[in-house]
Design an enzyme around this catalytic site. Structure first.
Site, PDB file in Angstrom:
ATOM      1  N   PHE A 163      10.782  48.235   4.484  1.00 55.17           N
ATOM      2  CA  PHE A 163      11.536  48.468   5.193  1.00 55.17           C
ATOM      3  C   PHE A 163      10.426  49.539   6.249  1.00 55.17           C
ATOM      4  CE2 PHE A 163      16.780  49.109   3.252  1.00 55.17           C
ATOM      5  CZ  PHE A 163      16.783  47.708   3.521  1.00 55.17           C
ATOM      6  N   LYS A 164      11.416  48.694   7.115  1.00 60.01           N
ATOM      7  CA  LYS A 164      10.409  49.803   8.206  1.00 60.01           C
ATOM      8  C   LYS A 164      11.390  50.792   9.061  1.00 60.01           C
ATOM      9  CE  LYS A 164       7.746  49.341  12.318  1.00 60.01           C
ATOM     10  NZ  LYS A 164       7.856  50.647  13.399  1.00 60.01           N
ATOM     11  N   TYR A 165      11.135  52.559   8.198  1.00 61.63           N
ATOM     12  CA  TYR A 165      11.916  52.972   8.831  1.00 61.63           C
ATOM     13  C   TYR A 165      12.332  53.534  10.653  1.00 61.63           C
ATOM     14  CZ  TYR A 165      13.434  53.145   4.145  1.00 61.63           C
ATOM     15  OH  TYR A 165      13.323  52.590   2.427  1.00 61.63           O
TER      16      TYR A 165
END
Length: 896
Positions: free
Chosen positions: A495-497
């Site tokens: 996940f690219k937060y």
């Protein structure tokens, strides 16, 4: 103790002085030529002082101010041989509280005790003493007497040197370093280097756009400094890079433009209105100072400014604190301006404004530094460079290299130069590798001077507490593209937060006390911003007795304190930025760790990502602290390609439906991928893809797949606003449209790609006016900043200082005869532009060099063509397809 006297400018020493009367230059002249018996502001009583010769009273009542000036000059010159220039110096000194002869019959004196103490002045060398038989200008006296003039002044003589015409000249620096004559400078060994040499270097930059010439200039400059005065090397690196200290240092110049403006007024005698007119004409504070001081003459010639002295003065400005800090800063600026000559004035003020306009980028400085160390090893070395050193160049080899013209682009057959270039390449790779792991010129310069290139690796290892530049990801537009680029190599999807990237350093000292540091993506120290994260790290170390030290890469994300659910970046940005107390934290956060670069004294950069990730998860497990206000710690949520493409696609849909920006794709193990043959080549190439941690590189082993990049969700780019036009109709008081640019990393400049006037709110427009007011340091009628901006065929009415990154979404990528963006990548004669661009948001987490690149735009074009989306055709001239007509905003209709 030396004392100096200047035309204008107040003494900075804490002496008892009379109150100063603020007057304009013309009012000073009028007062000076006032009626007999009228006392001038600031005139001293003359008691106990060395007296001037008797006053002179020419008839000047019916003359103009200029004629009175000339008449008085002639009268005074007839009395004791002084020239009109010296008279003008005396007249200008009136604003400095030193006495000047009045038009009355009573003589007045020069109070030498009111002169400034120059014990802190960053200059060197004695002033020229007065000798009989010479005038006060140092020229043969017109008087036949062998006695000095009747003015008994014990201080050094007056000088009518015009400030902008007295700087020394130097040999050209842009020539091939192999042909550069170090002995041509005629400097004494170990003598401090004049600041004028550095300004000569900066001035040389402005005369060319050739990268070869710029590198030659930098290399020869640093070679000269390193050989003649090694202590000047470090200040030179900072002054050339327009900085004072490492990026993680809290030291800032903190010099407001009001202080600089007042200092220029004091030194030049010009009014605020006059300076404003100059700025309107030139658009650059350095040019304003240069013009303002062009006719200023000093009563005592000042020794030259030194590189070390200027840098030390800047440090004093940065460290000035307390109630009298403003006055102290202004006094230092005035001293610098008084002593500056020629181009020194221009670049000194630009340095004070932190906007050199021609400052060298970091890559060029490091390249030039490495070449300088190869060609001219430091003179401080106790032992010479060993013959076995891979960076040693023998005199025999150097003598056989054929010099090249600075503007030559032709490749010539030269075996000796090829060998030299190989050594250059090794040296450049070493210094850049060291710097990205330890971005500190202080450490780099010291290690080079003590051990040259061979000792860098041992002296400057990766260290806890000193941030390294982060690895960057390359953008992609679809899962298909990811599989095409990585082939069958295994990868992890994370996940690219939507948060703030944080590099966390922690270590236990011998006394079991803990040291914790947090750094941003741009290496700014933000430890005080996140006391809750510091508390978390303290807990991690207490619960992990086997962990003594670590450096992790992570993302700090705002979360719900009850269930840990993700919140938006906007909520995170509402947190206070400095000196935050734990009890004051209102927005809870979670630290999502995704990489481990250092553990218990071992550097992990060369290990594969799979191994680094395993160590991270095993040594630093997730933590949900019980203490109120403390942050959470967790690992990024991920999925591996080895689970199958269906699992990756499902994970991608989870990212799309969650409050994340998308996915980060990371190669787990190093490998090779096959590349299709390129034009003119019929062989399939094998491209190595390392899974190591690559500081400061946008590597193909890290790919980012953002929601807005994916076909079907809209095209998105990160662009930099670099200029604007005055709006029409309802937007007449705002900037609209805005010229946006890509970042070209190969050329090191910004390239205009489109104009945008859609997606902005009235509130945003008002804020834009506040950030870019015309005539400020962020908005000017001519480009006046370090970064070069190629605007192609368009010329905006105003130019913005490149400092922001905006997310922009467009309908199509189109070929444009005006835009230079991606020029040559798709068309040999035209660039690319974006049709119907619309503003999405400001990317506060990104810097200029993180903006979209020409290659990314070209990839968008090619993907668009592959999908049959050639709806836009060719842009026939404008970089935007919407216009404003009267009160109607056509783009609002088109955007819908």
């Amino acid at each position: 103790m030396k004392r100096s006297l200047t035309t204008v400018g107040k003494p900075s020493t804490p002496r008892k002085k009379k109150a100063k009367v603020e007057t304009s230059h013309q009012s000073s002249l009028d007062t000076f030529f006032g009626s007999p018996g009228q006392k001038r502001p600031g005139a001293s009583s003359g008691k106990g002082k060395a007296k001037l010769s008797a006053g002179i009273t020419p008839v000047v009542s019916e003359l103009t101010a200029l004629e009175r000036d000339e008449a008085y000059a002639r009268a005074l010159a007839e009395q004791d041989g002084l020239t009109p220039e010296v008279l003008l110096n005396l007249e200008q000194r009136a604003s400095q509280k030193a006495a000047i002869p009045t038009m009355s019959g009573q003589p007045e004196v020069i109070d030498v005790d009111l002169l400034d103490d120059d014990d802190e002045q960053p200059v060197a060398g004695p002033s020229k003493p007065y000798t009989a038989g010479t005038s006060l200008l140092g020229k043969p006296s017109s008087s036949t007497s062998s006695q000095p003039p009747s003015r008994k002044i014990t201080k050094p003589p007056f000088s009518n040197e015009i400030a902008t015409k007295s700087a020394p000249t130097y040999i050209p620096l842009s020539i091939d370093p192999t042909a550069y004559d170090l002995d041509g400078l005629d400097w004494s060994p170990n003598a401090p280097i004049p600041y004028s040499f550095l300004t000569h270097t900066l001035s040389s930059f402005s005369e060319t756009r050739s990268r070869i010439a710029i590198l030659n200039t930098l290399t020869n400059c640093l070679r000269s400094i390193s050989r003649y005065h090694p202590p000047s090397l470090l200040p030179s690196l900072y002054l050339l890079s327009n900085s004072l200290s490492p990026p993680y240092s809290p030291l800032e110049l903190g010099l407001g433009h009001a202080i600089i403006s007042k200092a220029i007024q004091q030194v030049s005698g010009l009014t605020s209105a006059a300076l404003k007119r100059l700025y309107t004409t030139t658009g650059d504070p350095g040019d304003v100072a240069y013009e303002a001081k062009s006719n200023v003459r000093t009563l005592i010639p000042h020794p030259p400014l030194l590189i070390t002295g200027v840098y030390d003065s800047l440090l004093k400005i940065a460290r000035a604190q307390g109630q009298g800090a403003t006055k102290q800063k202004q006094a230092i600026v005035e001293k610098l301006l008084v002593a500056a000559r020629g181009e020194e004035i221009r670049y000194l003020v630009r340095t004070l404004c932190q906007n050199l306009r021609v400052g060298a980028v970091r890559t060029s400085i490091l390249t030039a530094l490495s070449r300088a160390m190869v060609l001219t090893p430091p003179s401080l070395l106790s032992e010479g460079i060993p013959d076995t050193s891979p960076f040693r160049i023998s005199p025999e080899l150097l003598s056989t290299v054929k010099p090249l013209p600075s503007n030559s682009k032709k490749k010539t057959s030269d075996t000796a130069r090829d060998e030299l270039n190989e050594i250059f390449t090794k040296a450049e790779a070493l210094i850049k590798k060291i710097y990205v792991q330890r971005p500190n010129y202080d450490h780099l310069a010291s290690a080079l001077l003590e051990a040259a290139l061979d000792g860098l690796t041992e002296r400057l290892p990766l260290t806890v507490g000193i941030p390294l530049l982060p690895t960057l990801g390359s953008p992609t537009r679809s899962l298909d593209e990811i599989y095409d680029r990585l082939g069958l190599l295994p990868f992890a999807a994370e996940f690219k937060y939507d948060g703030q990237r944080a590099q966390i350093h922690a270590t236990r000292t011998e006394g079991q006390s803990l040291k914790i540091k947090l750094f941003s993506r741009h290496l700014e120290d933000m430890t005080d911003k996140y006391p809750d994260v510091c508390t978390l790290v303290n807990t991690i170390l207490l619960q992990s007795p086997n962990v003594q030290s670590f450096i992790i890469d992570s993302e700090i994300v705002a979360v719900d304190p009850n269930d840990g659910s993700l919140k938006t970046f906007q909520e995170l940005s509402n947190r206070a930025r400095k000196d935050v107390q734990l009890g004051e934290v209102k927005v809870s956060v979670c630290v999502f760790a995704f990489d481990l670069m250092y553990l218990n004294g071992e550097i992990l950069l060369e290990k594969a990502f799979r191994e680094r990730r395993t160590l991270l998860r095993s040594q630093l497990p997730p933590i949900i602290p019980t203490q109120k206000g403390a942050a959470r710690f967790d690992h990024v949520q991920s999925c591996e390609s080895e689970d199958g493409r269906e699992a990756v696609e499902e994970f991608w849909q989870m990212a799309v439906n969650s409050r994340t920006e998308g996915l980060m794709i990371k190669l787990l193990d190093s490998g090779e991928v096959l590349q299709e043959p390129t034009a003119g080549k019929d062989k399939i190439r094998r491209k190595p893809l390392p899974a190591t941690y690559e500081p400061d590189k946008r590597t193909s082993a890290w790919l980012k797949l953002k929601k807005d990049y994916v076909i079907g969700l809209g095209d998105s780019l990160d662009l930099v606003p670099i200029g604007a036009w005055h709006g029409n109709g309802r937007k007449a008081n705002w900037w609209s449209p805005i010229l946006l640019a890509l970042w070209d990393p190969d050329a090191g400049k910004l390239v205009a790609v489109c104009k945008c006037m859609s997606g902005f709110t009235d509130v945003f427009y008002k804020g834009l006016n506040e950030r870019y007011p015309l005539g400020s340091d962020t908005c000017a009628q001519e480009p006046c900043w370090d970064l070069e901006c190629d605007t192609g065929g368009l010329r905006p009415e105003v130019y913005f200082k490149p400092q922001e990154v905006w997310e922009i979404r467009g309908a199509d990528v189109t070929i444009s005869p005006v835009s230079k963006a991606a020029f040559g990548l798709v068309s040999k004669t035209r660039g690319l532009s974006l049709r119907f661009p619309r503003f999405i948001k400001v990317r506060e987490d990104k810097g200029i060099e993180n903006a979209s690149t020409p290659q990314f735009l070209a990839n968008m074009w090619e993907s668009q063509q592959g999908q049959g989306k050639d709806r836009g055709g060719v842009d026939e001239g404008e970089l935007v397809d919407v216009i404003e007509v009267g009160e109607t905003d056509i783009e609002e209709e088109l955007s819908e």
